[in-house]
Motif scaffolding. Structure first.
Motif, PDB file in Angstrom:
ATOM      1  N   ALA A 117       0.847  -1.188   0.000  1.00  0.00           N
ATOM      2  CA  ALA A 117       0.000   0.000   0.000  1.00  0.00           C
ATOM      3  C   ALA A 117       0.884   1.240   0.000  1.00  0.00           C
ATOM      4  CB  ALA A 117      -0.899   0.003   1.212  1.00  0.00           C
ATOM      5  N   ARG A 118       0.660   2.122  -0.944  1.00  0.00           N
ATOM      6  CA  ARG A 118       1.411   3.375  -0.896  1.00  0.00           C
ATOM      7  C   ARG A 118       0.561   4.461  -0.240  1.00  0.00           C
ATOM      8  NH1 ARG A 118       1.396   6.076  -6.364  1.00  0.00           N
ATOM      9  NH2 ARG A 118      -0.784   6.550  -6.743  1.00  0.00           N
ATOM     10  N   SER A 119      -0.702   4.136  -0.034  1.00  0.00           N
ATOM     11  CA  SER A 119      -1.591   5.127   0.556  1.00  0.00           C
ATOM     12  C   SER A 119      -1.845   4.810   2.017  1.00  0.00           C
ATOM     13  CB  SER A 119      -2.909   5.164  -0.219  1.00  0.00           C
ATOM     14  OG  SER A 119      -3.513   3.888  -0.147  1.00  0.00           O
ATOM     15  N   GLY A 120      -0.741   4.733   2.759  1.00  0.00           N
ATOM     16  CA  GLY A 120      -0.933   4.540   4.192  1.00  0.00           C
ATOM     17  C   GLY A 120      -1.827   5.646   4.739  1.00  0.00           C
ATOM     18  N   SER A 121      -2.675   5.296   5.676  1.00  0.00           N
ATOM     19  CA  SER A 121      -3.688   6.270   6.087  1.00  0.00           C
ATOM     20  C   SER A 121      -3.657   6.512   7.584  1.00  0.00           C
ATOM     21  CB  SER A 121      -5.072   5.811   5.655  1.00  0.00           C
ATOM     22  OG  SER A 121      -5.379   4.589   6.286  1.00  0.00           O
ATOM     23  N   ALA A 138     -15.148  11.917   5.540  1.00  0.00           N
ATOM     24  CA  ALA A 138     -14.108  10.903   5.331  1.00  0.00           C
ATOM     25  C   ALA A 138     -13.664  10.339   6.674  1.00  0.00           C
ATOM     26  CB  ALA A 138     -12.934  11.517   4.596  1.00  0.00           C
ATOM     27  N   ILE A 139     -13.616   9.013   6.755  1.00  0.00           N
ATOM     28  CA  ILE A 139     -13.215   8.419   8.029  1.00  0.00           C
ATOM     29  C   ILE A 139     -11.707   8.195   8.076  1.00  0.00           C
ATOM     30  CG2 ILE A 139     -15.438   7.350   8.528  1.00  0.00           C
ATOM     31  CD1 ILE A 139     -14.259   4.724   7.475  1.00  0.00           C
ATOM     32  N   ALA A 140     -11.043   8.237   6.922  1.00  0.00           N
ATOM     33  CA  ALA A 140      -9.589   8.076   6.903  1.00  0.00           C
ATOM     34  C   ALA A 140      -9.018   8.985   5.820  1.00  0.00           C
ATOM     35  CB  ALA A 140      -9.211   6.630   6.611  1.00  0.00           C
ATOM     36  N   SER A 141      -7.784   9.326   5.999  1.00  0.00           N
ATOM     37  CA  SER A 141      -7.147  10.182   4.985  1.00  0.00           C
ATOM     38  C   SER A 141      -5.653   9.892   4.981  1.00  0.00           C
ATOM     39  CB  SER A 141      -7.423  11.658   5.298  1.00  0.00           C
ATOM     40  OG  SER A 141      -6.905  11.961   6.583  1.00  0.00           O
ATOM     41  N   THR A 142      -4.964  10.502   4.065  1.00  0.00           N
ATOM     42  CA  THR A 142      -3.549  10.169   3.873  1.00  0.00           C
ATOM     43  C   THR A 142      -2.746  10.426   5.152  1.00  0.00           C
ATOM     44  OG1 THR A 142      -1.716  10.397   2.342  1.00  0.00           O
ATOM     45  CG2 THR A 142      -2.836  12.441   3.002  1.00  0.00           C
ATOM     46  N   ASN A 143      -1.809   9.559   5.394  1.00  0.00           N
ATOM     47  CA  ASN A 143      -0.995   9.637   6.607  1.00  0.00           C
ATOM     48  C   ASN A 143       0.077  10.706   6.387  1.00  0.00           C
ATOM     49  OD1 ASN A 143       0.318   9.197   8.978  1.00  0.00           O
ATOM     50  ND2 ASN A 143       0.553   6.974   8.706  1.00  0.00           N
ATOM     51  N   ASP A 144      -0.293  11.978   6.575  1.00  0.00           N
ATOM     52  CA  ASP A 144       0.559  13.111   6.173  1.00  0.00           C
ATOM     53  C   ASP A 144       1.928  13.086   6.842  1.00  0.00           C
ATOM     54  OD1 ASP A 144      -0.364  13.836   8.701  1.00  0.00           O
ATOM     55  OD2 ASP A 144      -1.898  15.180   7.861  1.00  0.00           O
ATOM     56  N   GLU A 158       3.948   0.898   2.580  1.00  0.00           N
ATOM     57  CA  GLU A 158       3.456   0.140   3.728  1.00  0.00           C
ATOM     58  C   GLU A 158       3.067  -1.258   3.272  1.00  0.00           C
ATOM     59  OE1 GLU A 158       0.126   1.926   5.734  1.00  0.00           O
ATOM     60  OE2 GLU A 158       0.131   0.429   7.334  1.00  0.00           O
ATOM     61  N   VAL A 159       3.386  -2.238   4.097  1.00  0.00           N
ATOM     62  CA  VAL A 159       2.857  -3.595   3.876  1.00  0.00           C
ATOM     63  C   VAL A 159       1.915  -3.890   5.048  1.00  0.00           C
ATOM     64  CG1 VAL A 159       3.392  -6.052   3.677  1.00  0.00           C
ATOM     65  CG2 VAL A 159       4.903  -4.343   2.625  1.00  0.00           C
ATOM     66  N   ALA A 203       6.444   1.483  11.887  1.00  0.00           N
ATOM     67  CA  ALA A 203       5.141   0.796  11.881  1.00  0.00           C
ATOM     68  C   ALA A 203       4.065   1.809  12.222  1.00  0.00           C
ATOM     69  CB  ALA A 203       5.119  -0.352  12.878  1.00  0.00           C
ATOM     70  N   GLY A 204       2.858   1.500  11.814  1.00  0.00           N
ATOM     71  CA  GLY A 204       1.753   2.438  12.008  1.00  0.00           C
ATOM     72  C   GLY A 204       0.927   2.078  13.235  1.00  0.00           C
ATOM     73  N   ASN A 205       0.600   3.098  14.009  1.00  0.00           N
ATOM     74  CA  ASN A 205      -0.314   2.856  15.123  1.00  0.00           C
ATOM     75  C   ASN A 205      -1.115   4.111  15.408  1.00  0.00           C
ATOM     76  OD1 ASN A 205       0.997   4.530  17.246  1.00  0.00           O
ATOM     77  ND2 ASN A 205       2.679   3.085  16.865  1.00  0.00           N
ATOM     78  N   TYR A 206      -2.067   3.962  16.286  1.00  0.00           N
ATOM     79  CA  TYR A 206      -2.942   5.079  16.624  1.00  0.00           C
ATOM     80  C   TYR A 206      -2.814   5.406  18.097  1.00  0.00           C
ATOM     81  CZ  TYR A 206      -4.509   3.186  12.278  1.00  0.00           C
ATOM     82  OH  TYR A 206      -4.524   2.694  11.008  1.00  0.00           O
ATOM     83  N   GLY A 207      -1.610   5.217  18.579  1.00  0.00           N
ATOM     84  CA  GLY A 207      -1.364   5.520  19.982  1.00  0.00           C
ATOM     85  C   GLY A 207      -1.883   4.426  20.910  1.00  0.00           C
ATOM     86  N   GLY A 208      -2.233   3.296  20.347  1.00  0.00           N
ATOM     87  CA  GLY A 208      -2.650   2.171  21.186  1.00  0.00           C
ATOM     88  C   GLY A 208      -4.083   2.248  21.639  1.00  0.00           C
TER      89      GLY A 208
END
Lengths: 301, 536, 258, 343
Positions: free
Chosen positions: A205-209, A218-224, A247-248, A283-288
């Protein structure tokens, strides 16, 4: 952020935040490996993200004839969804549109377990009353007459509620080519891990969000924070020389499978080294706050 | 032997009695408390409820159709759990245990009455009676065309009662069985019988009039058309209207309490029916409550059974045509998970609870059509306990419950209402002066229930049951079998009808009409029968 | 300890109904308890030498055509008969496995007396021949006869699989509604009420069937591999049953108008 | 050869007074390990008394004609059936298909030569015949397939028959179970079911002799089961295979038989020696004298009895045609039961 370096590759001390999912597996067979793969690819197409596709799905493994119920070449596919009802709905639609239609195909449960999803039990009505049920060795099969003979389809497949989606690795490279090479190496390693898949095109995925957007709809958007072109405009997680990030995303039937796939993927990225591949892995996370599964890179390296 | 039941709460709505006291009886009859004599036997009923013996006005306990159900389903009975068609002896035993002392088999065609009477003779402990089925015979239609129609029909009906030794007259889907013979597959109130041209409505009118003429106390006992079909509440309402104020008993009304509301076009219309029954005082009904589980439907509504045979569970049936109605036997399983069955269950309870007057609504499951009579204890408990109903409702499909008003009904039957519905009122409806109450002169048919937390258990095994003053059951165990009486009416009629019947039967069917008459000497002799007087 | 073993001491005096000897019910019973069980007028101990066991496994050593209802109504466990059995073996069988190393009588896997449904699950293997109406009204399960079967095999079948490796008698599959009857002996024409049908070109189902049968009886598995014809019927009934036939010459494909 | 003459009882062929005969019968039956009450050619009261005695003795009950009755009952149980009575067929049937060669007496009651009595148009009946035989079930199968408009290869006569059947308004198929295999009866019931989708059809299974249908009814209400019942601990069990009287006698399992034949249908069919109590009308001949023979009255001739009426197809009262003061089967069975030693 403290850092860890392996083979010259910087590994962020962060974690991939993953979620509980519902999943199932199917075994699809055909006359030959090519048509088995074709049916599997078609039914797992447009299955990159639950957000837009309802399910995430991909081929888990290609199977030799001696590993399939009918002794023909086959493929095992994994399908993940956020709810059982969505999984059931998508299973029926995808097998009905993509496997039932594919020449010479047959479709079987790829997972054992007590909780079941309707497979042939839901598709049999295509037989317009001419479908035949047959129970062999405790499994029920439907034989649905079709133009090239019979579509044989197992009545049900198992559902697992232990599945995990959203495992991930972010690969940061100093060139687009090096970043892509690293991501490809990670995907190959994930593919070799049983019980885990990487959805998205070719697994990448190149559009990590990120969660949310300035637009209320919009519930998600580009991971600026990881977009190289926004460096300097936003609070960035990138280095000055980061040229590209890929991103994988990894879904697995169990948390262990996701962990194993991430471990194998990270090892593959490390093995390439910072010149050929990624110089840094994150790695991607949302603060847990959103997912209960946290895969810390320092634990799996 | 002078016997006394002491200290129980004696409930006898016929005489406004409800209070702690004694009941005395001697030689099979209730007697006033004697002065200067001590009881030869005494039973302590302190804390218990003392009622007259129960009366069931509509339960299929005999006849060739029920016997076919026995022969059709031996496999269901093998493990002993199936009460849809018990052997005759068991019927008597199971009813006696529950405190019942009279049961009416409501559907015996006069042409098969001999066997039904033989079967009744094999049912111990309780009194029994049959209703004779008329309304689909070509001979009746033949009379309806005759110049002296009304009188001839009254004679014919009286003759049918005499020949079959029946207590009253039953009419089942009038005209439909005759229409089925001409390949009709549906038959409503205003459809007409092919060839004869009479509508169901016309047949009902003719028979209501005939019953009135004979003086038989029990009104025409009617099984309406369109049983079981969605929207058939309209049929039931139209039938109530068609009675035009004359006495009419509608059997198993629950099976007509269906509307077409909701996503499945199937809903309970019980409130509308209850309202109509509350308004029309000439109408009496029994409910035909559905309870969940395996049963077998046994009916002389051969059209309905013919149409319903493919819903059989297990998949077998017997549809038998005969002179008049014939009959059909179709096993069926009412499932808690079924939307339709859940609506039926709730609609029955709504009728019980929304019909205000317990003297005009009777306690039945239409055994075995709605459920075997062995489910009565559970049904009593449901009527008396709102909380229990809520528990049952919680186990049903909620989209079905939403098609009924049952959750909102708070009424709980009281003991006096139960006594009225199952004792006082049925005795009056059948014209019995010495049953259904506890005043001196009544037969000493008495049931004593000992209250306990589990009401169903209380009703299943009455603490004491006396029949004609003899203890026949105690805490669920029956004593040595003894046999009660078979009640029947004996209205007078003009013997000329015999000549007409004989000619018609011999030519049309190849059997002399008299061959169908019940021979009293083969079913226990005249002592076995008891005549219930007609209105003079 | 293992299996319960009942050794036939002498030929039974008259036909005995052995339905009560369910493997699961006998497991854990003492030899004495088993010996005292009655089979009509005789006790088990009068006819069999009993050795107790704790597994849901029953072995009958020695057989007789007077042993009726062997494994009838069985729901679980395994029952092995080292000899012949009489009528109604596996009648109404619902689960578990029965193997008969000898011949079986009429109504093998059929409906138990006083019942309307034949076997509805489980696996039955008869190494010898079977009598008339094998698999009668069968609803589910697998019934394999490695030898010959008598007339009306798989009659009134509702579903399931019957395999007869040897020859069959008259009217196989009569009144068959659904299900599969596999015939190991080449036959040339379908029985009355059946028409010549087609095998599915891909043979996927036969592969599944062969695998399932082979696991129970290699001989039956080989019969599947040799299947060349598929007949459809019984058209007097629902007509969704199939007879799979090995070898032989089929009559030409039935021509339908249009 | 032994003929039961008009004496009350005979012991081993020698006349004896009735009380002695009753006592001997009771002693013989009480001493048996596996008694069977067979024949059962009797009226409803006799059947009811036989049930009571069997319950007391732990005996098996079977009727001489049970095979035929059970064939019909099996067909009903297996797939359901639609049936009618001869009286109805006489009144309504515009087409009658006679399968095999049923007894002529009931056929005569159908008055086939006349139009159906209650048919408005009074058109003559169509009467078709289908021969019984070994291949009947197969032929009926083909007929059913044709009636469903399925394209099976079938002989011309069946094609014609199928066309004729479709034209009936109220068709009746007549058979006699004694002549047909159970499979053929099932095929007939299926054919009637198939034809009933569009028009009206009903089966007319003719009753077996010996009041078999009436006794089946009586056993039904008394025990819940038809013939081939055994009583264990007072509870009835039904097993059509293992409680067949003839088989039990042939295998030696039964060690005493009470042969009940109040309707004069003849002695037991088996040759095997078994201890025998016979209740039969005077004039009945036995190959060997039974140990106990009791003379019994004939219901419907000597005394009133409830018997299955073959035309009405119902259990009806049969009044005596020539009353004689002979004991009824129910009397004798009751007296035997009363004479059993207390248990």
């Amino acid at each position: 952020m403290p850092e860890l370096t392996r083979n010259g590759v910087r590994i962020d001390d962060t974690f991939a935040e993953a979620f509980d999912m519902r999943a199932t597996a199917l075994v699809i067979t055909a006359h030959d490996a090519r048509w088995a793969r074709q049916a599997a690819l078609t039914m797992t197409g447009f299955a990159t993200s639950v957000i837009g596709c309802g399910v995430e799905a991909a081929i888990d493994a290609e199977l030799d004839p001696d590993a399939t119920p009918d002794g023909r070449p086959g493929a095992r596919v994994l399908i993940f969804a956020a709810s059982t009802s969505e999984l059931q709905r998508q299973l029926q639609a995808r097998v009905g549109q993509c496997v039932l239609t594919s020449p010479g195909s047959a479709c079987y449960a790829g997972l054992d377990g007590a909780e079941r999803l309707r497979l042939g039990d839901a598709l049999r009505y295509f037989g317009d009353g001419w479908q035949i049920s047959k129970r062999l060795d405790g499994r029920r099969y439907w034989r649905v007459p079709v133009l090239d003979g019979e579509f044989v389809c197992e009545g049900t497949t198992a559902l697992t509620k232990l599945a995990v989606g959203g495992g991930n690795l972010l690969l940061l490279g100093r060139s687009s080519a090096a970043t892509l090479r690293a991501a490809e190496a990670v995907v190959a390693a994930v593919a070799a891990t049983p019980g885990a898949i990487a959805p998205f095109p070719g697994g990448i995925a190149r559009s990590g969000s990120k969660v949310g957007s300035k637009y209320p709809a919009a519930i998600a958007s580009t991971n600026d924070a990881f977009c190289p072109t926004l460096l300097g405009l936003v609070r960035s997680s990138l280095d000055a020389d980061t040229a590209a990030v890929l991103e994988v995303v990894i879904d697995g039937l169990t948390p262990q499978a996701v962990g194993e796939a991430m471990r194998a993927g990270l090892a593959a990225a490390v093995a390439l080294g910072p010149e050929v591949g990624a110089y840094r892995v994150s790695a991607g996370n949302y603060g847990g706050k959103l997912g209960r599964h946290h895969f810390h890179l320092k634990d799996i390296v | 032997m002078l016997t006394r039941i002491t200290g129980g709460r004696v409930i006898d709505p016929a005489h406004g009695r409800d209070g702690v006291g004694d009941v005395w009886f001697e030689d099979g009859r209730i007697v006033p408390p004697p002065t200067g004599r001590a009881a030869d036997a005494s039973y302590d009923a302190q804390g218990a409820i003392v009622l007259a013996g129960g009366i069931d006005i509509h339960s299929h306990i005999a006849g060739s159709n029920l016997n076919t159900a026995r022969l059709l389903l031996p496999d269901l009975r093998r493990d002993g759990s199936f009460d849809g068609a018990p052997a005759s002896f068991e019927i008597g035993r199971l009813y006696a245990q529950m405190g019942f002392s009279l049961v009416v088999e409501p559907a015996i065609s006069p042409t098969v009455a001999m066997q039904a009477q033989l079967e009744l003779a094999a049912i111990p402990f309780i009194d029994r009676a049959i209703l004779a089925v008329v309304g689909n015979e070509d001979f009746l239609f033949h009379l309806m065309r005759a110049d002296d129609g009304a009188n001839a029909i009254a004679d014919y009906v009286a003759r049918a009662l005499a020949g079959s030794r029946a207590l009253g007259v039953k009419c089942i889907n009038p005209g439909a069985a005759a229409a089925l013979k001409a390949n009709a597959r549906a038959f409503g109130l205003d459809d007409v019988v092919p060839r004869w041209g009479f509508s169901s409505r016309a047949i009902i009118h003719a028979l209501q009039q005939a019953v009135a003429t004979t003086g038989v106390v029990h009104p025409l006992h009617l099984h309406c058309s369109n049983l079981g079909l969605p929207g058939n509440v309209e049929t039931a309402l139209a039938t109530i209207e068609a009675a035009e104020g004359r006495p009419l008993h509608l059997a198993h009304l629950q099976f007509y309490a269906y509307g077409t509301e909701g996503p499945r076009k199937f809903s309970s219309a019980a409130p509308r029916l209850a309202e109509a029954v509350n308004r029309e005082k000439n109408i009496t009904v029994d409910v035909g409550q559905v309870m969940f589980g395996q049963t077998v439907t046994v009916s002389c509504d051969v059209l309905r059974q013919f149409n319903g045979r493919h819903s059989a569970h297990p998949r077998t049936w017997s549809i038998a045509e005969d002179i008049g109605n014939g009959g059909g036997v179709v096993p069926f399983r009412y499932r808690r998970t079924s939307f339709a069955n859940a609506v039926q269950f709730a609609a029955g309870l709504e009728l019980f609870l929304l019909i205000d007057d317990p003297t005009r609504v009777f306690f039945t499951t239409d055994h075995p059509n709605g459920a075997p009579f062995t489910t009565y204890p559970d049904l009593f408990a449901l009527l008396m306990d709102r909380e229990l109903r809520a528990q049952w409702l919680a186990t049903l499909p909620q989209e079905a419950v939403a098609m009924t008003t049952l959750p909102a009904i708070a009424r709980e039957y009281t003991w006096p209402e139960i006594a009225m519905m199952t004792r006082t009122a049925p005795a009056r409806l059948l014209g019995l002066v010495d049953r259904g109450h506890l005043a001196p002169g009544a037969r000493a048919d008495i049931a004593v229930y000992r209250p306990q937390a589990d009401r169903a258990a209380m009703f299943r095994h009455a603490a004491l049951v006396f029949k004609d003053g003899v203890l026949v059951a105690r805490d669920g165990e029956v004593t040595t079998p003894r046999f009660g009486r078979v009640l029947h009416s004996s209205p007078g009629f003009d013997r000329a009808i015999d000549t007409r019947l004989a000619g018609f039967f011999e030519d049309t069917y190849g059997v002399p009409h008299r061959a169908f008459d019940v021979a009293a000497e083969l079913v226990g002799g005249t002592e076995h029968f008891e005549v219930v007087p007609c209105r003079s | 300890m293992g299996a319960v073993v009942l050794r036939l001491k002498a030929p039974p005096p008259w036909p005995l109904d052995l339905a009560a000897l369910q493997p699961a019910a006998l497991a854990g019973k003492s030899a004495d308890e088993i010996a005292r069980m009655t089979l009509g007028r005789v006790a088990v101990g009068d006819v069999f030498a009993v050795s107790a066991g704790d597994a849901a496994e029953l072995v009958l050593q020695g057989g007789s055509p007077l042993l009726d209802c062997v494994g009838a109504g069985m729901q679980s466990g395994t029952l092995l008969v080292e000899g012949a059995v009489g009528a109604l073996a596996a009648a109404g069988l619902r689960g578990g496995r029965l193997e008969v190393r000898g011949d079986a009588g009429d109504h093998l896997g059929g409906a138990a007396p006083d019942s309307r449904m034949g076997m509805s699950g489980g696996v039955v293997l008869v190494r010898g021949n079977a009598g008339a109406r094998a698999g009668d009204r069968m609803r589910r399960g697998l019934l394999i006869v490695e030898g010959d079967a008598g007339p009306e095999a798989a009659g009134g079948m509702i579903a399931g699989t019957v395999a007869v490796c040897g020859a069959v008698g008259a009217a196989p599959g009569v009144l068959m509604r659904r299900g599969t009857l596999l015939l190991g002996t080449p036959a040339v024409a379908p029985p009355p009420g059946f028409i010549v049908g087609r095998l599915a070109g891909d043979g996927t189902f036969l592969r599944l069937l062969a695998r399932a049968l082979h696991a129970v009886s290699p001989r039956a598995g080989e019969c599947v591999a040799a299947v060349q014809h598929r007949w459809l019927g019984d058209l007097a009934a629902l007509g969704k049953g199939e007879i799979l036939v090995t070898g032989g010459q089929a009559i030409p494909q039935h021509q339908r108008s249009g | 050869m032994f003929e039961l003459v008009d004496a009350e009882a005979a012991l081993d062929g020698r006349p004896a007074p009735l009380p002695q005969g009753i006592a001997a019968a009771a002693a013989l039956l009480a001493g048996a390990a596996a008694p069977v009450i067979a024949g059962l050619r009797t009226d409803a009261a006799g059947a009811v008394a036989a049930v009571a005695l069997a319950r007391r003795l732990g005996a098996v009950l079977d009727h001489a004609e049970s095979e035929a009755v059970l064939r019909d009952l099996d067909a009903m149980r297996i797939g359901g059936w639609i049936v009618t009575t001869p009286a109805q067929a006489r009144a309504f049937a515009d087409l009658v298909l006679i399968v095999g060669d049923p007894a002529p007496d009931v056929l005569a009651a159908l008055a086939l030569e006349r139009p159906p009595m209650l048919d408005a148009e009074q058109r003559p009946r169509r009467v078709l015949r289908l021969a019984a035989g070994e291949t009947l079930a197969v032929r009926l199968g083909l007929l059913r397939a044709l009636a469903k408009r399925r394209e099976v290869a079938a002989p011309h006569d069946l094609v014609t028959l199928a066309e004729a059947l479709a034209g009936a308004r109220y068709g009746v198929v007549v058979w006699s179970a004694a002549q047909l295999s159970s499979l053929a009866i099932e095929m007939l019931c299926g054919l009637i079911e198939d034809l009933s989708a569009a028009t009206r059809y009903a089966g007319l299974p003719l009753p077996a002799p010996g009041n078999a249908a009436g006794v089946a009814q009586a056993l039904g209400w008394e025990t819940g089961f038809p013939f081939r019942i055994a009583f264990r601990d007072g509870m009835p069990r039904h097993d059509p295979v293992h409680y067949e009287a003839t088989r039990m006698v042939a295998s030696g399992e039964a060690d005493a038989v009470l042969w009940l034949d109040a309707l004069g249908g003849g002695p037991p069919p088996w040759r095997k020696q078994v201890r025998l109590v016979a209740l039969a009308p005077p004039g009945t001949r036995f190959a060997d004298p039974p140990e106990v023979a009791l003379a019994v009255g004939r219901p419907g001739i000597d005394h009133a009895g409830a018997l299955f009426h073959p035309v009405a197809a119902a259990v009806l009262a049969a009044l005596p045609t020539a009353p004689l003061p002979r004991p009824t089967a129910a009397d004798l069975l009751g007296r035997i039961q009363a004479a059993l030693p207390a248990c």
